[in-house]
Design a protein around this motif. Structure first.
Motif, PDB file in Angstrom:
ATOM      1  N   VAL A 186       0.852  -1.191   0.000  1.00  0.00           N
ATOM      2  CA  VAL A 186       0.000   0.000   0.000  1.00  0.00           C
ATOM      3  C   VAL A 186       0.880   1.231   0.000  1.00  0.00           C
ATOM      4  O   VAL A 186       1.854   1.310   0.750  1.00  0.00           O
ATOM      5  N   THR A 187       0.565   2.169  -0.845  1.00  0.00           N
ATOM      6  CA  THR A 187       1.356   3.393  -0.890  1.00  0.00           C
ATOM      7  C   THR A 187       0.447   4.546  -1.292  1.00  0.00           C
ATOM      8  O   THR A 187      -0.619   4.331  -1.862  1.00  0.00           O
ATOM      9  N   HIS A 188       0.839   5.760  -0.950  1.00  0.00           N
ATOM     10  CA  HIS A 188       0.067   6.881  -1.488  1.00  0.00           C
ATOM     11  C   HIS A 188       0.895   7.640  -2.516  1.00  0.00           C
ATOM     12  O   HIS A 188       0.515   8.704  -2.957  1.00  0.00           O
ATOM     13  N   ASP A 189       2.027   7.047  -2.883  1.00  0.00           N
ATOM     14  CA  ASP A 189       2.927   7.712  -3.818  1.00  0.00           C
ATOM     15  C   ASP A 189       2.846   7.041  -5.199  1.00  0.00           C
ATOM     16  O   ASP A 189       3.340   5.937  -5.392  1.00  0.00           O
ATOM     17  N   PRO A 190       2.199   7.715  -6.170  1.00  0.00           N
ATOM     18  CA  PRO A 190       2.019   7.114  -7.490  1.00  0.00           C
ATOM     19  C   PRO A 190       3.341   6.751  -8.158  1.00  0.00           C
ATOM     20  O   PRO A 190       3.434   5.720  -8.827  1.00  0.00           O
ATOM     21  N   GLU A 191       4.349   7.569  -7.914  1.00  0.00           N
ATOM     22  CA  GLU A 191       5.636   7.306  -8.548  1.00  0.00           C
ATOM     23  C   GLU A 191       6.196   5.966  -8.066  1.00  0.00           C
ATOM     24  O   GLU A 191       6.671   5.137  -8.840  1.00  0.00           O
ATOM     25  N   GLU A 192       6.086   5.764  -6.728  1.00  0.00           N
ATOM     26  CA  GLU A 192       6.542   4.524  -6.130  1.00  0.00           C
ATOM     27  C   GLU A 192       5.785   3.342  -6.736  1.00  0.00           C
ATOM     28  O   GLU A 192       6.365   2.345  -7.141  1.00  0.00           O
ATOM     29  N   ALA A 193       4.466   3.493  -6.819  1.00  0.00           N
ATOM     30  CA  ALA A 193       3.621   2.408  -7.334  1.00  0.00           C
ATOM     31  C   ALA A 193       3.963   2.088  -8.780  1.00  0.00           C
ATOM     32  O   ALA A 193       4.085   0.928  -9.160  1.00  0.00           O
ATOM     33  N   LEU A 194       4.132   3.122  -9.566  1.00  0.00           N
ATOM     34  CA  LEU A 194       4.322   2.899 -10.999  1.00  0.00           C
ATOM     35  C   LEU A 194       5.728   2.402 -11.336  1.00  0.00           C
ATOM     36  O   LEU A 194       5.923   1.744 -12.347  1.00  0.00           O
ATOM     37  N   THR A 195       6.694   2.699 -10.465  1.00  0.00           N
ATOM     38  CA  THR A 195       8.058   2.254 -10.773  1.00  0.00           C
ATOM     39  C   THR A 195       8.401   0.904 -10.147  1.00  0.00           C
ATOM     40  O   THR A 195       9.227   0.180 -10.673  1.00  0.00           O
ATOM     41  N   MET A 196       7.763   0.569  -9.028  1.00  0.00           N
ATOM     42  CA  MET A 196       8.163  -0.654  -8.316  1.00  0.00           C
ATOM     43  C   MET A 196       7.386  -1.893  -8.720  1.00  0.00           C
ATOM     44  O   MET A 196       7.833  -2.998  -8.486  1.00  0.00           O
ATOM     45  N   SER A 197       6.174  -1.712  -9.241  1.00  0.00           N
ATOM     46  CA  SER A 197       5.286  -2.882  -9.285  1.00  0.00           C
ATOM     47  C   SER A 197       5.024  -3.451 -10.670  1.00  0.00           C
ATOM     48  O   SER A 197       5.233  -2.793 -11.680  1.00  0.00           O
ATOM     49  N   ASP A 198       4.544  -4.684 -10.673  1.00  0.00           N
ATOM     50  CA  ASP A 198       4.121  -5.331 -11.910  1.00  0.00           C
ATOM     51  C   ASP A 198       2.668  -4.970 -12.205  1.00  0.00           C
ATOM     52  O   ASP A 198       2.264  -4.850 -13.346  1.00  0.00           O
ATOM     53  N   LYS A 199       1.877  -4.839 -11.121  1.00  0.00           N
ATOM     54  CA  LYS A 199       0.469  -4.481 -11.281  1.00  0.00           C
ATOM     55  C   LYS A 199       0.136  -3.369 -10.287  1.00  0.00           C
ATOM     56  O   LYS A 199       0.723  -3.293  -9.211  1.00  0.00           O
ATOM     57  N   VAL A 200      -0.830  -2.554 -10.662  1.00  0.00           N
ATOM     58  CA  VAL A 200      -1.262  -1.464  -9.791  1.00  0.00           C
ATOM     59  C   VAL A 200      -2.784  -1.518  -9.659  1.00  0.00           C
ATOM     60  O   VAL A 200      -3.492  -1.702 -10.656  1.00  0.00           O
ATOM     61  N   LEU A 201      -3.250  -1.391  -8.403  1.00  0.00           N
ATOM     62  CA  LEU A 201      -4.688  -1.316  -8.154  1.00  0.00           C
ATOM     63  C   LEU A 201      -4.982   0.082  -7.634  1.00  0.00           C
ATOM     64  O   LEU A 201      -4.407   0.511  -6.637  1.00  0.00           O
ATOM     65  N   ILE A 202      -5.874   0.772  -8.328  1.00  0.00           N
ATOM     66  CA  ILE A 202      -6.259   2.099  -7.857  1.00  0.00           C
ATOM     67  C   ILE A 202      -7.678   2.020  -7.327  1.00  0.00           C
ATOM     68  O   ILE A 202      -8.603   1.610  -8.035  1.00  0.00           O
TER      69      ILE A 202
END
Ligand SMILES: Nc1ncnc2c1ncn2[C@@H]1O[C@H](COP(=O)(O)OP(=O)(O)OP(=O)(O)O)[C@@H](O)[C@H]1O
Ligand SMILES: [Mg+2]
Length: 246
Positions: A186-202
């Motif tokens: 869980v993160t509130h930082d879109p940059e973190e989510a978009l750079t670290m993950s294979d999938k993103v749930l918004i």
């Protein structure tokens, strides 16, 4: 593979999570993003088995885990406040969970984890003698020696910034790769989510706004909410940086 099918959670008349379905492959990193109160922690707790759900299924490796207790699921979580034991030292914190499950990690594996998270110089320190980033690493080590099938992290990097954050991010990615660990962050930082993950749930108010790869989300935002919440924050950040450098 972890599959969540039509999960619904409410507290009294308040629907907190509404018809959540998604799947992630073993070894993948999923990030969950969304505004405060949209249901991120509730979703983590539901997967973990800490919170009961009203409808839907949680399926792991083809087996229905929905009715399994937290212990039987074998997932593990690093809470936002780390929940470390203040009265015992770092080494004892790391080994704490193994007391009840001796042999789950070999001595060699424990040492490897200590090395990987660069905790050797801190083993004899008390928790209150550590920095935020060091506490974070102890919390990760303590959880990882238990060899969770899935690792859940609730805003693990929110207390950190700058170089430390980059460092720990890199370590988490390294560990995930080495152990082929499935992670939900869980993160509130879109940059973190978009750079670290294979999938993103918004998530937005308990509903899925979009579920996809970072590329899907950047190239094809599902709606205005996604565009505003994710992309504007990134643009603002970029503009801020550009202003800084003139
Ligand atoms: N035990 C509970 N009883 C009643 N309502 C609850 C309970 N736990 C959470 N909620 C409600 O569920 C909603 C979602 O909470 P949750 O903690 O999942 O949000 P979140 O997305 O993690 O927010 P944040 O980013 O602030 O951590 C909130 O409106 C909250 O008030
Ligand atoms: Mg939360």
């Amino acid at each position: 593979m972890l599959e969540i099918k039509n999960l619904r959670k409410s507290y009294d008349a308040n629907v907190i999570l509404d018809d959540i379905s998604l799947s992630i492959e073993n070894g993948e990193i999923l990030s969950i993003l969304g505004p405060s109160g949209c249901g991120k922690t509730t979703l983590l707790n539901s997967i973990l088995g800490l919170t009961s759900i009203n409808e839907g299924q949680i399926i792991y490796g083809g087996k229905d885990y929905t009715k399994y207790s937290m212990k039987k699921r074998g997932f593990n979580i690093v809470f936002q406040d780390y929940s470390l034991f203040a009265h015992i030292n770092v080494e004892k914190n790391i080994r704490y969970g193994l007391k009840n499950f001796p042999g789950l990690s070999t001595e060699e594996e424990i040492q490897e984890m200590i090395e990987l998270l660069d905790l050797k110089p801190h083993l004899q320190k008390r928790i209150d003698q550590l920095s935020g980033g060091q506490k974070q690493r102890v919390a990760l080590a303590r959880t990882l020696v238990m060899k969770p099938q899935i690792l859940l992290l609730d805003e693990p990097l929110s207390a950190l910034d700058g170089v430390i954050k980059e460092n720990i991010k890199a370590r988490i990615e390294q560990i995930a790769q080495q152990l082929n660990l499935t992670m939900i962050i869980v993160t509130h930082d879109p940059e973190e989510a978009l750079t670290m993950s294979d999938k993103v749930l918004i998530l937005n108010e308990g509903k899925i706004a979009q579920f996809g790869s970072p590329q899907d989300i950047i190239e094809r935002p599902a709606d205005q909410f996604v565009e505003k919440f994710i992309l504007n924050q990134l643009i603002i950040k970029k503009e801020k940086i550009l202003t800084l450098f003139g």
